[in-house]
Motif scaffolding. Structure first.
Motif, PDB file in Angstrom:
ATOM      1  N   HIS A   1       0.828  -1.211   0.000  1.00  0.00           N
ATOM      2  CA  HIS A   1       0.000   0.000   0.000  1.00  0.00           C
ATOM      3  C   HIS A   1       0.858   1.254   0.000  1.00  0.00           C
ATOM      4  O   HIS A   1       1.957   1.270   0.557  1.00  0.00           O
ATOM      5  CB  HIS A   1      -1.020   0.003   1.141  1.00  0.00           C
ATOM      6  CG  HIS A   1      -0.446   0.082   2.518  1.00  0.00           C
ATOM      7  ND1 HIS A   1      -0.180   1.281   3.141  1.00  0.00           N
ATOM      8  CD2 HIS A   1      -0.108  -0.876   3.404  1.00  0.00           C
ATOM      9  CE1 HIS A   1       0.282   1.045   4.356  1.00  0.00           C
ATOM     10  NE2 HIS A   1       0.347  -0.247   4.545  1.00  0.00           N
TER      11      HIS A   1
ATOM     12  N   ASP B   1       6.135   1.467   6.680  1.00  0.00           N
ATOM     13  CA  ASP B   1       4.722   1.075   6.480  1.00  0.00           C
ATOM     14  C   ASP B   1       4.082   2.026   5.490  1.00  0.00           C
ATOM     15  O   ASP B   1       3.513   3.020   5.882  1.00  0.00           O
ATOM     16  CB  ASP B   1       4.016   1.094   7.839  1.00  0.00           C
ATOM     17  CG  ASP B   1       2.565   0.660   7.746  1.00  0.00           C
ATOM     18  OD1 ASP B   1       2.182   0.099   6.717  1.00  0.00           O
ATOM     19  OD2 ASP B   1       1.812   0.912   8.705  1.00  0.00           O
ATOM     20  N   CYS B   2       4.143   1.773   4.192  1.00  0.00           N
ATOM     21  CA  CYS B   2       4.605   0.515   3.623  1.00  0.00           C
ATOM     22  C   CYS B   2       5.505   0.836   2.425  1.00  0.00           C
ATOM     23  O   CYS B   2       5.695   0.033   1.544  1.00  0.00           O
ATOM     24  CB  CYS B   2       3.353  -0.245   3.202  1.00  0.00           C
ATOM     25  SG  CYS B   2       3.573  -1.924   2.669  1.00  0.00           S
TER      26      CYS B   2
ATOM     27  N   GLU C   1       3.926  -5.826   3.801  1.00  0.00           N
ATOM     28  CA  GLU C   1       3.869  -4.996   5.002  1.00  0.00           C
ATOM     29  C   GLU C   1       5.194  -5.177   5.750  1.00  0.00           C
ATOM     30  O   GLU C   1       5.894  -6.177   5.541  1.00  0.00           O
ATOM     31  CB  GLU C   1       2.709  -5.459   5.889  1.00  0.00           C
ATOM     32  CG  GLU C   1       1.332  -5.113   5.352  1.00  0.00           C
ATOM     33  CD  GLU C   1       0.943  -3.661   5.587  1.00  0.00           C
ATOM     34  OE1 GLU C   1       1.702  -2.919   6.234  1.00  0.00           O
ATOM     35  OE2 GLU C   1      -0.120  -3.264   5.092  1.00  0.00           O
ATOM     36  N   PRO C   2       5.541  -4.228   6.627  1.00  0.00           N
ATOM     37  CA  PRO C   2       6.817  -4.352   7.336  1.00  0.00           C
ATOM     38  C   PRO C   2       6.924  -5.652   8.135  1.00  0.00           C
ATOM     39  O   PRO C   2       5.938  -6.140   8.670  1.00  0.00           O
ATOM     40  CB  PRO C   2       6.832  -3.148   8.278  1.00  0.00           C
ATOM     41  CG  PRO C   2       5.490  -2.512   8.198  1.00  0.00           C
ATOM     42  CD  PRO C   2       4.835  -2.990   6.956  1.00  0.00           C
TER      43      PRO C   2
ATOM     44  N   GLU D   1      -5.377   1.243   2.265  1.00  0.00           N
ATOM     45  CA  GLU D   1      -5.156   0.132   3.201  1.00  0.00           C
ATOM     46  C   GLU D   1      -5.353   0.566   4.642  1.00  0.00           C
ATOM     47  O   GLU D   1      -5.925  -0.154   5.459  1.00  0.00           O
ATOM     48  CB  GLU D   1      -3.742  -0.445   3.014  1.00  0.00           C
ATOM     49  CG  GLU D   1      -3.537  -1.812   3.661  1.00  0.00           C
ATOM     50  CD  GLU D   1      -3.194  -1.757   5.146  1.00  0.00           C
ATOM     51  OE1 GLU D   1      -3.344  -2.777   5.828  1.00  0.00           O
ATOM     52  OE2 GLU D   1      -2.782  -0.682   5.637  1.00  0.00           O
ATOM     53  N   GLU D   2      -4.875   1.766   4.948  1.00  0.00           N
ATOM     54  CA  GLU D   2      -4.949   2.237   6.337  1.00  0.00           C
ATOM     55  C   GLU D   2      -6.393   2.541   6.759  1.00  0.00           C
ATOM     56  O   GLU D   2      -6.658   2.792   7.928  1.00  0.00           O
ATOM     57  CB  GLU D   2      -4.050   3.466   6.547  1.00  0.00           C
ATOM     58  CG  GLU D   2      -2.557   3.192   6.331  1.00  0.00           C
ATOM     59  CD  GLU D   2      -1.935   2.289   7.406  1.00  0.00           C
ATOM     60  OE1 GLU D   2      -2.655   1.835   8.311  1.00  0.00           O
ATOM     61  OE2 GLU D   2      -0.717   2.037   7.314  1.00  0.00           O
TER      62      GLU D   2
HETATM   63 ZN   LIG Z   1       0.840  -1.053   6.317  1.00  0.00          ZN
END
Ligand SMILES: [Zn+2]
Length: 373
Positions: free
Chosen positions: A75, A104-105, A162-163, A137-138
């Motif tokens: 994202h 992120d991200c 993602e992280p 995404e968030e």
């Molecule tokens: Zn993320």
């Protein structure tokens, strides 16, 4: 020891992406970030396609190759408002990079670009690679979830960058997430002459917030966080409205029902008479338990890692991601494949630079392995 696969260029790309504010839903930011990505992909013979969802959200897709379908998800949106990149610009200190969204991200986005670039340089494997860079995404991916589900259909693997929670960790299971808004109505009145006639929505909300937080059960993996509140107009008016936004995390599907019932009860019950409340929202991401299909995919990644001298370990994450949505469809999914980092959603956010290079290597080799050639 490391061959030069343009590591400096990857960091420069990360710096450019971090310099562009991309709060969820911000069209201008997404378009600017998309231009940066498009230029990179063009060098690899790939086109970046813009997807506008029915709500107007902007997302990007790029595709190359033939063979088993593998989806890479990253994202571009962040939780940080416009102006954050100027206030807290990208910087490198020691082995870490800092800046809004660096881990992120955007670190994951760069890891995807790095892996593609390697495959391009060394010869594309027989695999159909689809990349989705979404912009919501968030928010729980309200607009991109349909594209996402469509792309994931019949994929042999969905890899979410993602992280990583640690250099050697890969996420195989995740908590589920819910988002709710609680709105309270009261009765406005002059805080001096008519105090007794007023019904404070703010006071009622305060009682409700305590009740919501009391539902948290850390040991069971259930947490509720009232993360934003508002209400009233000025100090000398008994407030007739107030609201709160609630984030819910659960470990298992079975925990959802009782929590929803409890939230409804809190909305219905009142401490301040003659107030009323409504609860809206729901589960945005179902929990992602450690499914056999995901564990099997993890074992093949583990094998690739071993060849590269990386000992990978499966991990259960407290955060939700698009992996929850895709895995719920039964598609083999792994997450946390981006670079390792921490301090997410805060000013302390950082990304480990060495882990970016390791993840580029791991992703490229895994894509090769998935080609089965
Ligand atoms: Zn993320």
């Amino acid at each position: 020891m490391m061959m030069d696969h343009g590591e400096g260029e990857l960091l420069a790309l990360l710096a450019r992406l971090v310099a562009i504010d991309t709060p969820s839903g911000d069209r201008a930011g997404m378009m600017a970030a998309g231009e940066v990505l498009a230029a990179q992909l063009r060098k690899l013979g790939m086109e970046l396609e813009t997807i506008i969802d029915p709500a107007g959200g902007v997302h990007f897709k790029a595709e190359i190759g033939r063979g088993p379908k593998v989806v890479l998800l990253a994202h571009l949106d962040t939780v940080f408002p416009l102006g954050t990149a100027a206030e807290r610009p990208f910087k490198i200190a020691g082995d870490s990079a800092y800046g809004p969204g660096v881990s992120d991200c955007k670190g994951g986005v760069v890891a995807v670009l790095g892996a593609l670039r390697r495959l391009w340089a060394d010869g594309w494997p027989a695999v159909r690679i689809i990349c989705l860079f979404n912009g919501d995404e968030e928010l729980g991916s309200p607009g991109s979830r349909f594209s996402l589900a469509e792309m994931a259909e019949e994929a042999v693997a969905v890899l979410v960058v993602e992280p990583a929670a640690g250099e050697e960790l890969v996420t195989v299971s995740r908590q589920g997430i819910g988002r709710f808004t609680l709105r309270v109505c009261g009765k406005a009145a002059h805080s001096g002459s008519d105090y007794a006639k007023g019904r404070s929505a703010v006071l009622e909300l305060a009682h409700k917030i305590l009740a919501v937080h009391a539902l948290t059960d850390l040991a069971a993996g259930v947490t509720l966080n009232v993360g934003a509140i508002g209400g009233g107009t000025r100090p000398n008016v008994v407030p007739d409205s107030a609201w709160a936004e609630i984030d819910l995390r659960v470990k298992e599907e079975s925990q959802i029902g009782p929590i929803l019932a409890a939230l409804e009860r809190i909305a219905a019950e009142k401490t301040v008479p003659e107030t009323s409340a409504t609860l809206s929202g729901g589960i945005t991401r179902p929990p992602l338990p450690p499914k056999e299909a995901n564990l099997r995919l993890f074992r093949s990644l583990e094998e690739v890692g071993r060849r590269l001298g990386i000992q990978l370990k499966p991990f259960c994450s407290g955060g939700g991601s698009d992996a929850n949505l895709v895995a719920a469809l039964g598609v083999p999914t792994l997450d946390g494949l981006g670079p390792a980092g921490g301090g997410h959603h805060s000013a302390a956010e950082f990304m480990s630079i060495p882990s970016l290079y390791r993840r580029v290597e791991l992703l490229a080799e895994f894509l090769r392995a998935l080609a089965g050639g």
